[in-house]
Design an enzyme around this catalytic site. Structure first.
Site, mmCIF file in Angstrom:
data_model
loop_
_atom_site.group_PDB
_atom_site.id
_atom_site.type_symbol
_atom_site.label_atom_id
_atom_site.label_comp_id
_atom_site.label_asym_id
_atom_site.label_seq_id
_atom_site.Cartn_x
_atom_site.Cartn_y
_atom_site.Cartn_z
ATOM 1 N N ILE A 1 49.527 33.895 42.934
ATOM 2 C CA ILE A 1 48.546 34.436 43.698
ATOM 3 C C ILE A 1 48.606 36.145 43.823
ATOM 4 O O ILE A 1 49.682 36.462 43.847
ATOM 5 C CB ILE A 1 48.718 33.945 45.263
ATOM 6 C CG1 ILE A 1 48.764 32.388 45.029
ATOM 7 C CG2 ILE A 1 48.003 34.520 46.383
ATOM 8 C CD1 ILE A 1 49.531 31.864 46.358
ATOM 9 N N HIS A 2 47.591 36.659 43.368
ATOM 10 C CA HIS A 2 47.639 38.035 43.448
ATOM 11 C C HIS A 2 46.538 38.799 44.665
ATOM 12 O O HIS A 2 45.514 38.445 44.342
ATOM 13 C CB HIS A 2 47.265 38.655 41.965
ATOM 14 C CG HIS A 2 47.276 40.046 41.909
ATOM 15 N ND1 HIS A 2 48.518 40.788 41.757
ATOM 16 C CD2 HIS A 2 46.397 41.089 42.022
ATOM 17 C CE1 HIS A 2 48.231 42.096 41.816
ATOM 18 N NE2 HIS A 2 47.168 42.357 41.888
ATOM 19 N N VAL A 3 47.346 39.136 45.654
ATOM 20 C CA VAL A 3 46.523 39.698 46.700
ATOM 21 C C VAL A 3 46.064 41.295 46.362
ATOM 22 O O VAL A 3 47.000 42.113 46.276
ATOM 23 C CB VAL A 3 47.239 39.652 48.033
ATOM 24 C CG1 VAL A 3 46.620 40.132 49.235
ATOM 25 C CG2 VAL A 3 47.770 38.173 48.390
ATOM 26 N N GLY A 4 44.984 41.531 46.305
ATOM 27 C CA GLY A 4 44.276 42.645 46.283
ATOM 28 C C GLY A 4 44.035 43.329 44.819
ATOM 29 O O GLY A 4 44.774 42.558 43.916
ATOM 30 N N ALA B 1 43.107 36.653 43.836
ATOM 31 C CA ALA B 1 42.868 35.753 42.734
ATOM 32 C C ALA B 1 43.899 34.582 42.859
ATOM 33 O O ALA B 1 45.128 34.926 43.088
ATOM 34 C CB ALA B 1 43.209 36.642 41.517
#
Length: 76
Positions: free
Chosen positions: A5-8, A53
């Site tokens: 999980i990639h935030v931003g 993502a």
């Protein structure tokens, strides 16, 4: 399943400010368990996009896996 999980976008530049991980790499988790918290206002104030993502990094191990929804979510 191995999930990334990639935030931003470019939020790595925030060096963790505004993010709180609740699990560590390699932890076993269950459905519905909270994995992390992040401050969307702080991300936006720093000038970054909050686009997130969620990737299944070992998708070859799950041939029946399919995406049910893409695009913007109203849940945030």
């Amino acid at each position: 399943m191995e999930v990334l999980i990639h935030v931003g976008v470019d939020t790595v530049n925030m060096k963790g400010d505004g993010f709180r991980l609740l699990v560590a790499e390699g932890d076993q988790v269950t459905a519905g368990q909270k994995l992390m918290e992040f401050d969307m206002k702080k991300i936006r104030a720093a000038g970054y996009s909050t686009t997130t993502a969620v990737l299944l990094t070992n998708s070859d191990d799950y041939p029946a896996f399919r995406v049910l929804k893409t695009g913007k979510s109203d849940h945030l």
